[in-house]
Design an enzyme around this catalytic site. Structure first.
Site, PDB file in Angstrom:
ATOM      1  N   TYR A   1       0.819  -1.209   0.000  1.00 26.70           N
ATOM      2  CA  TYR A   1       0.000   0.000   0.000  1.00 26.70           C
ATOM      3  C   TYR A   1       0.855   1.263   0.000  1.00 26.70           C
ATOM      4  CZ  TYR A   1      -2.772   3.919   1.437  1.00 26.70           C
ATOM      5  OH  TYR A   1      -3.346   5.164   1.490  1.00 26.70           O
TER       6      TYR A   1
ATOM      7  N   HIS B   1      -2.565  16.863  -3.113  1.00 28.99           N
ATOM      8  CA  HIS B   1      -3.041  16.998  -1.734  1.00 28.99           C
ATOM      9  C   HIS B   1      -2.770  18.390  -1.147  1.00 28.99           C
ATOM     10  CE1 HIS B   1      -3.657  12.777  -2.119  1.00 28.99           C
ATOM     11  NE2 HIS B   1      -3.871  12.561  -0.836  1.00 28.99           N
TER      12      HIS B   1
ATOM     13  N   ASN C   1       1.479  11.834   5.442  1.00 23.40           N
ATOM     14  CA  ASN C   1       0.895  11.164   6.602  1.00 23.40           C
ATOM     15  C   ASN C   1       1.622  11.654   7.850  1.00 23.40           C
ATOM     16  OD1 ASN C   1       0.130   7.816   5.354  1.00 23.40           O
ATOM     17  ND2 ASN C   1      -1.008   9.701   5.200  1.00 23.40           N
TER      18      ASN C   1
ATOM     19  N   TYR D   1     -17.368  32.592  44.910  1.00 18.13           N
ATOM     20  CA  TYR D   1     -16.668  31.410  44.416  1.00 18.13           C
ATOM     21  C   TYR D   1     -15.470  31.755  43.538  1.00 18.13           C
ATOM     22  CZ  TYR D   1     -20.536  28.315  45.847  1.00 18.13           C
ATOM     23  OH  TYR D   1     -21.456  27.604  46.552  1.00 18.13           O
TER      24      TYR D   1
ATOM     25  N   ARG E   1     -12.938  32.261  46.282  1.00 18.32           N
ATOM     26  CA  ARG E   1     -12.815  31.179  47.250  1.00 18.32           C
ATOM     27  C   ARG E   1     -12.430  29.851  46.588  1.00 18.32           C
ATOM     28  NH1 ARG E   1     -17.901  28.971  50.186  1.00 18.32           N
ATOM     29  NH2 ARG E   1     -18.749  30.882  49.327  1.00 18.32           N
TER      30      ARG E   1
ATOM     31  N   PHE F   1      -1.465   7.273  11.844  1.00 16.89           N
ATOM     32  CA  PHE F   1      -1.658   8.674  11.453  1.00 16.89           C
ATOM     33  C   PHE F   1      -2.936   9.267  12.038  1.00 16.89           C
ATOM     34  CE2 PHE F   1      -3.020   6.024   7.666  1.00 16.89           C
ATOM     35  CZ  PHE F   1      -4.353   5.937   8.058  1.00 16.89           C
TER      36      PHE F   1
ATOM     37  N   GLU G   1     -11.900   6.214   4.263  1.00 17.14           N
ATOM     38  CA  GLU G   1     -11.556   6.949   5.487  1.00 17.14           C
ATOM     39  C   GLU G   1     -12.870   7.352   6.147  1.00 17.14           C
ATOM     40  OE1 GLU G   1      -8.930   9.926   3.921  1.00 17.14           O
ATOM     41  OE2 GLU G   1      -7.629   8.395   3.052  1.00 17.14           O
TER      42      GLU G   1
END
Length: 493
Positions: A55, A85, A197, A279, A282, A328, A412
């Protein structure tokens, strides 16, 4: 100049901070060079005898994983991957975070599990050392197959493509490479995937946010101590016994720090007519302490992340294994970064509430912290601004990691959205810093109405430094430059 040698040894976030703040150069250590070279040699040999598809090395990517690629097209496959990409969009990533991306990508590749050429990693080192910063934008990553889009934009200049910021100018990468006498890298099999990746985009934002958070938590305690004195608050809630009995580390630490900041204060030692505080005063140990505990958890997760190869497939030369898996995927740090955004928002929320108490006209303080309210609006609107900022941070607290939008034709099908968690976290960091700046602006003003009493010597010294930047306000004036100066003062503190 001190040089940091990249090695497979544990890289701490504190060391990353030191490298960044000192402007240190980096170099590949001997063991990193050995591992990178050994892995590349193994992969070359493996491909010569491979009978089955591997792959991303001899196949397409994502849902195209079943398409085999001819050997003479493998280099083109990797180049095409980087080009196609490169889809990061939106606002540019700040230079400091781009530097972190380069550093953390180099670190990730140094373990010898990625199959890259030594020349590729060395060019990333050259970019870092010469402050040649690829143009990367903040949006486009799903935080699952790594930070594909932003890391692609980071990697384009290796090929002589895209743009870089160099000597203050945004220029075509090809021009700068020619100017430096460098030829574009010719990617070999697997290299495009190794570069794209990985979680270095979200990790860099996360590490930057942790470094800033460390500073902001320290400042939040110190500023809260000034506010407590200015509000004529009580010291008993910060005692050792009452905090240790609950046994939360952050709470115990915060209470001790608050007592340290108030040691020697005339104001805190004065007899009190009120039996307890709101608060927001405190419960400082409980709220600030919970934020510290969250920070510690997130710190551990991010430090683990930056000390790992996170590309795919992962190559194990000594075991003769190439594994396509999911290292990844950003989930291990996406959830923690969402968590830290919640903690920082709480830190700013309780800070804004202290600001509100200081301007409320309570305990002898004038309304809106001016001697002549009515004619003067005083500190009315800085509290508005703080409330607005806190509201925005609360909206940003919806966890990005709760969402997933499938991509790549369903291959994906579950993503982390960790990159959005990371950029959102950075925004919350800056918001929290602004709210704390508004608190010191108000607290310093309120303290002047307690004179001649003084807070602790160390706080008086710090406030004297602050007063050299931001004056006491007697009558209405333009406020925003003073808030900006307060932010800058905190960045120097």
């Amino acid at each position: 100049m001190e040089v940091h040698h990249i090695s497979p040894d544990w890289l701490t976030i504190d060391r990353v901070k030191e490298i960044s703040e000192k402007g240190m150069k980096i170099a590949l250590g001997d063991e990193a060079v050995r591992r990178i070279t050994a892995c590349r040699d193994y992969l070359d040999r493996k491909m010569e005898n491979a009978s089955e598809p591997i792959y991303g090395i001899t196949t397409g990517f994502g849902s195209l994983c079943n398409i085999s690629i001819d050997h003479d097209q493998l280099a083109a496959l990797q180049k095409n991957l980087v080009m196609s990409h490169s889809c990061s969009v939106g606002e540019p990533v700040p230079d400091g975070i781009v530097r972190l991306m380069l550093l953390l990508k180099i670190q990730s590749l140094s373990y010898g599990n990625s199959g890259v050429q030594l020349a590729t990693v060395q060019r990333l080192v050259d970019f870092y050392n010469n402050d040649i910063l690829p143009k990367v934008c903040q949006q486009g990553s799903l935080g699952a197959s790594g930070d594909l889009a932003p890391l692609a934009n980071m990697s384009l200049p290796l090929l002589g493509l895209g743009e870089v910021r160099y000597k203050g100018e945004l220029r075509p990468a090809a021009e700068v490479l020619k100017e430096m006498g460098w030829k574009p890298i010719e990617l070999q099999s697997k290299e495009g995937l190794a570069l794209l990746n990985g979680t270095q985009f979200m990790s860099s934002y996360g590490v930057w946010s942790l470094i800033q958070t460390q500073r902001l938590m320290r400042l939040a305690d110190r500023i809260a101590a000034i506010s407590l004195d200015a509000f004529d608050g009580r010291i008993e809630p910060f005692g050792k016994e009452v905090n240790e009995v609950r046994n939360h580390r952050g709470q115990i630490e915060t209470a001790a720090v608050m007592k340290k900041w108030l040691e020697g204060s005339e104001l805190i030692a004065r007899p009190k007519t009120h039996v307890q505080d709101p608060y927001s005063f405190r419960c400082i140990p409980q709220v600030h302490g919970a934020c510290k505990d969250t920070y510690s958890y997130v710190f551990e997760r991010l430090e683990e992340e930056i000390n790992a190869p996170t590309d795919n497939p992962t190559v194990f030369p000594e075991e003769d294994i190439i594994v396509s898996a999911g290292n990844f995927h950003g989930e291990p740090i996406a959830q923690p970064m969402d968590f830290l955004a919640v903690a920082l928002t709480e830190l700013s929320s309780i800070s804004e509430r202290r600001v509100y108490q200081l301007i409320s006209g309570s305990r002898g303080l004038p309304s809106f912290l001016v001697a002549k309210p009515g004619l003067n609006s005083g500190f009315m609107i800085p509290q508005y601004a703080a409330a607005s900022i806190v509201n925005q941070s609360k909206g940003l607290c919806w966890p990005c990691s709760c969402d997933s939008i499938p991509s790549s034709q369903g291959q994906e099908d579950h993503v982390s959205m960790g990159s959005n968690a990371a950029t959102k976290l950075a925004r919350v960091v800056l918001n929290t810093e602004r709210v704390l700046a508004i608190e010191i602006f108000n607290a310093a003003q309120a303290l002047e109405f307690r004179r001649p009493y003084k807070t602790s010597p160390c706080q008086e010294e710090w406030l004297a430094e602050y007063r050299r930047e931001v004056p006491f306000i007697e009558n209405d004036t333009v406020m925003y430059p003073l808030i900006e100066k307060s932010v800058e003062f905190l960045r120097k503190s």
